[in-house]
Design a protein around this motif. Structure first.
Motif, PDB file in Angstrom:
ATOM      1  N   SER A   1     -47.751 -69.381 102.342  1.00  0.00           N
ATOM      2  CA  SER A   1     -48.351 -68.215 101.695  1.00  0.00           C
ATOM      3  C   SER A   1     -47.334 -67.091 101.566  1.00  0.00           C
ATOM      4  CB  SER A   1     -49.592 -67.743 102.464  1.00  0.00           C
ATOM      5  OG  SER A   1     -49.218 -67.132 103.657  1.00  0.00           O
ATOM      6  N   PHE A   2     -46.378 -67.055 102.487  1.00  0.00           N
ATOM      7  CA  PHE A   2     -45.316 -66.057 102.357  1.00  0.00           C
ATOM      8  C   PHE A   2     -44.487 -66.317 101.102  1.00  0.00           C
ATOM      9  CE2 PHE A   2     -40.805 -64.943 103.215  1.00  0.00           C
ATOM     10  CZ  PHE A   2     -40.959 -63.572 103.029  1.00  0.00           C
ATOM     11  N   LEU A   3     -44.184 -67.591 100.855  1.00  0.00           N
ATOM     12  CA  LEU A   3     -43.386 -67.914  99.669  1.00  0.00           C
ATOM     13  C   LEU A   3     -44.114 -67.520  98.383  1.00  0.00           C
ATOM     14  CD1 LEU A   3     -41.486 -71.262 100.269  1.00  0.00           C
ATOM     15  CD2 LEU A   3     -40.753 -68.897 100.588  1.00  0.00           C
ATOM     16  N   ASP A   4     -45.430 -67.697  98.373  1.00  0.00           N
ATOM     17  CA  ASP A   4     -46.207 -67.286  97.199  1.00  0.00           C
ATOM     18  C   ASP A   4     -46.082 -65.781  96.978  1.00  0.00           C
ATOM     19  OD1 ASP A   4     -47.004 -69.828  96.654  1.00  0.00           O
ATOM     20  OD2 ASP A   4     -48.909 -69.661  97.742  1.00  0.00           O
ATOM     21  N   ILE A   5     -46.175 -65.034  98.066  1.00  0.00           N
ATOM     22  CA  ILE A   5     -46.059 -63.575  97.975  1.00  0.00           C
ATOM     23  C   ILE A   5     -44.647 -63.175  97.551  1.00  0.00           C
ATOM     24  CG2 ILE A   5     -46.011 -61.460  99.375  1.00  0.00           C
ATOM     25  CD1 ILE A   5     -48.437 -62.636 100.902  1.00  0.00           C
ATOM     26  N   LEU A   6     -43.671 -63.838  98.146  1.00  0.00           N
ATOM     27  CA  LEU A   6     -42.272 -63.542  97.807  1.00  0.00           C
ATOM     28  C   LEU A   6     -41.990 -63.824  96.329  1.00  0.00           C
ATOM     29  CD1 LEU A   6     -39.453 -62.725  98.760  1.00  0.00           C
ATOM     30  CD2 LEU A   6     -39.043 -65.101  99.411  1.00  0.00           C
ATOM     31  N   LYS A   7     -42.559 -64.905  95.837  1.00  0.00           N
ATOM     32  CA  LYS A   7     -42.392 -65.265  94.438  1.00  0.00           C
ATOM     33  C   LYS A   7     -42.943 -64.163  93.535  1.00  0.00           C
ATOM     34  CE  LYS A   7     -43.753 -69.044  91.383  1.00  0.00           C
ATOM     35  NZ  LYS A   7     -44.603 -70.234  91.339  1.00  0.00           N
ATOM     36  N   TRP A   8     -44.111 -63.683  93.886  1.00  0.00           N
ATOM     37  CA  TRP A   8     -44.768 -62.650  93.085  1.00  0.00           C
ATOM     38  C   TRP A   8     -43.994 -61.334  93.134  1.00  0.00           C
ATOM     39  CZ3 TRP A   8     -47.235 -57.913  93.756  1.00  0.00           C
ATOM     40  CH2 TRP A   8     -48.005 -57.506  92.667  1.00  0.00           C
ATOM     41  N   VAL A   9     -43.585 -60.930  94.347  1.00  0.00           N
ATOM     42  CA  VAL A   9     -42.845 -59.668  94.506  1.00  0.00           C
ATOM     43  C   VAL A   9     -41.498 -59.750  93.772  1.00  0.00           C
ATOM     44  CG1 VAL A   9     -41.699 -58.154  96.184  1.00  0.00           C
ATOM     45  CG2 VAL A   9     -43.989 -59.029  96.663  1.00  0.00           C
ATOM     46  N   SER A  10     -40.833 -60.904  93.861  1.00  0.00           N
ATOM     47  CA  SER A  10     -39.560 -61.093  93.165  1.00  0.00           C
ATOM     48  C   SER A  10     -39.743 -60.908  91.667  1.00  0.00           C
ATOM     49  CB  SER A  10     -38.999 -62.499  93.422  1.00  0.00           C
ATOM     50  OG  SER A  10     -38.838 -62.730  94.778  1.00  0.00           O
ATOM     51  N   TRP A  11     -40.777 -61.538  91.154  1.00  0.00           N
ATOM     52  CA  TRP A  11     -41.054 -61.438  89.716  1.00  0.00           C
ATOM     53  C   TRP A  11     -41.305 -59.986  89.323  1.00  0.00           C
ATOM     54  CZ3 TRP A  11     -45.829 -60.075  87.391  1.00  0.00           C
ATOM     55  CH2 TRP A  11     -45.827 -60.214  85.995  1.00  0.00           C
ATOM     56  N   LYS A  12     -42.094 -59.298  90.132  1.00  0.00           N
ATOM     57  CA  LYS A  12     -42.409 -57.890  89.888  1.00  0.00           C
ATOM     58  C   LYS A  12     -41.164 -57.028  89.841  1.00  0.00           C
ATOM     59  CE  LYS A  12     -46.606 -56.060  89.759  1.00  0.00           C
ATOM     60  NZ  LYS A  12     -47.051 -55.360  88.568  1.00  0.00           N
ATOM     61  N   ARG A  13     -40.196 -57.359  90.690  1.00  0.00           N
ATOM     62  CA  ARG A  13     -39.019 -56.508  90.828  1.00  0.00           C
ATOM     63  C   ARG A  13     -37.800 -57.043  90.094  1.00  0.00           C
ATOM     64  NH1 ARG A  13     -38.944 -53.693  96.561  1.00  0.00           N
ATOM     65  NH2 ARG A  13     -36.946 -53.145  95.684  1.00  0.00           N
ATOM     66  N   GLY A  14     -38.023 -58.058  89.280  1.00  0.00           N
ATOM     67  CA  GLY A  14     -36.940 -58.567  88.447  1.00  0.00           C
ATOM     68  C   GLY A  14     -35.877 -59.330  89.206  1.00  0.00           C
ATOM     69  N   VAL A  15     -36.279 -59.928  90.299  1.00  0.00           N
ATOM     70  CA  VAL A  15     -35.351 -60.741  91.079  1.00  0.00           C
ATOM     71  C   VAL A  15     -35.669 -62.207  90.819  1.00  0.00           C
ATOM     72  CG1 VAL A  15     -34.638 -61.387  93.423  1.00  0.00           C
ATOM     73  CG2 VAL A  15     -35.105 -58.991  92.879  1.00  0.00           C
ATOM     74  N   TYR A  16     -34.633 -62.987  90.546  1.00  0.00           N
ATOM     75  CA  TYR A  16     -34.862 -64.403  90.300  1.00  0.00           C
ATOM     76  C   TYR A  16     -35.209 -65.105  91.602  1.00  0.00           C
ATOM     77  CZ  TYR A  16     -34.174 -69.216  88.881  1.00  0.00           C
ATOM     78  OH  TYR A  16     -34.369 -70.543  88.637  1.00  0.00           O
ATOM     79  N   PHE A  17     -36.277 -65.878  91.564  1.00  0.00           N
ATOM     80  CA  PHE A  17     -36.697 -66.592  92.774  1.00  0.00           C
ATOM     81  C   PHE A  17     -36.850 -68.079  92.490  1.00  0.00           C
ATOM     82  CE2 PHE A  17     -40.106 -68.572  95.232  1.00  0.00           C
ATOM     83  CZ  PHE A  17     -39.655 -68.361  96.522  1.00  0.00           C
ATOM     84  N   ALA A  18     -36.343 -68.915  93.380  1.00  0.00           N
ATOM     85  CA  ALA A  18     -36.526 -70.352  93.220  1.00  0.00           C
ATOM     86  C   ALA A  18     -36.535 -71.048  94.573  1.00  0.00           C
ATOM     87  CB  ALA A  18     -35.419 -70.941  92.356  1.00  0.00           C
ATOM     88  N   LYS A  19     -37.290 -72.123  94.616  1.00  0.00           N
ATOM     89  CA  LYS A  19     -37.279 -72.944  95.829  1.00  0.00           C
ATOM     90  C   LYS A  19     -36.291 -74.075  95.625  1.00  0.00           C
ATOM     91  CE  LYS A  19     -42.209 -72.245  96.557  1.00  0.00           C
ATOM     92  NZ  LYS A  19     -43.497 -72.955  96.581  1.00  0.00           N
ATOM     93  N   VAL A  20     -35.611 -74.436  96.684  1.00  0.00           N
ATOM     94  CA  VAL A  20     -34.660 -75.545  96.572  1.00  0.00           C
ATOM     95  C   VAL A  20     -35.019 -76.631  97.584  1.00  0.00           C
ATOM     96  CG1 VAL A  20     -32.825 -73.976  95.848  1.00  0.00           C
ATOM     97  CG2 VAL A  20     -32.961 -74.677  98.237  1.00  0.00           C
TER      98      VAL A  20
END
Ligand SMILES: [Zn+2]
Length: 185
Positions: free
Chosen positions: A82-101
């Motif tokens: 659930s943290f990753l879901d939140i991080l993904k959303w916050v990253s998108w909001k702030r224009g930071v590229y987010f990806a899981k590897v």
């Protein structure tokens, strides 16, 4: 507190007023824990996105598999998914590229030369590569591998530190203090 309330509940007669009251208290506490955790996750996500961060990569851990293994409690309690879901959303909001590897073998690969250094026990806190002598905190090493995989995935050329010639004698250049258990950053 939760354990205490659950014990209280066990002593109550099922369906009685006191039973329902205890049940309600437990539900309230669960809600409180969840909200606190959520707030903490948002705060952490925003902190990660602060500064000059362009991209964030996270290990895409198989939570179900971990749930069965020895890391189960640790990972599920921390609610990594659930943290990753939140991080993904916050990253998108702030224009930071987010990806899981891919998380496979991140703790076994040497970030400096790419050699497979074998499985580490959980209490082995230091990554030390016999092939290139690179030594650092195991979590730092794993994070470096995650970053390299992420950069490769987005099409950036990854030059291993040893290929770049900047880590000729990495063991000496590291300011890693093993007695602290955490790298000096
Ligand atoms: Zn190495």
């Amino acid at each position: 507190m939760l354990k205490w309330l659950q014990r209280q509940l066990k002593d109550k007669v099922k369906g009685s007023n006191n039973y329902r009251k205890a049940q309600h208290e437990i539900r309230k506490l669960h809600e409180y824990i969840q909200n606190t955790r959520r707030e903490f996750h948002f705060l952490t996500a925003h902190q990660l996105c602060s500064g000059n961060v362009g991209m964030i990569f996270a290990e895409d851990l198989n939570l179900v598999a971990l749930g069965r293994g020895m890391l189960a409690k640790h990972c599920l309690d921390a609610a990594w998914g659930s943290f990753l879901d939140i991080l993904k959303w916050v990253s998108w909001k702030r224009g930071v590229y987010f990806a899981k590897v891919d998380a496979r073998g991140t703790s076994q690969t040497c970030p400096n030369c790419g050699t497979d250094t074998g499985k580490k026990e959980l209490n082995e806190r230091v990554h030390k590569c016999d092939a290139c002598n690179y030594k650092t905190d195991r979590d730092v090493a794993a994070a470096q591998v995650v970053m390299q995989r992420g950069c490769t995935a987005v099409g950036q050329t990854v030059v291993l530190a040893v290929e770049d010639g900047c880590l000729g004698a990495p063991a000496k250049q590291q300011t890693f203090k093993s007695d602290l258990g955490k790298p000096a950053l």
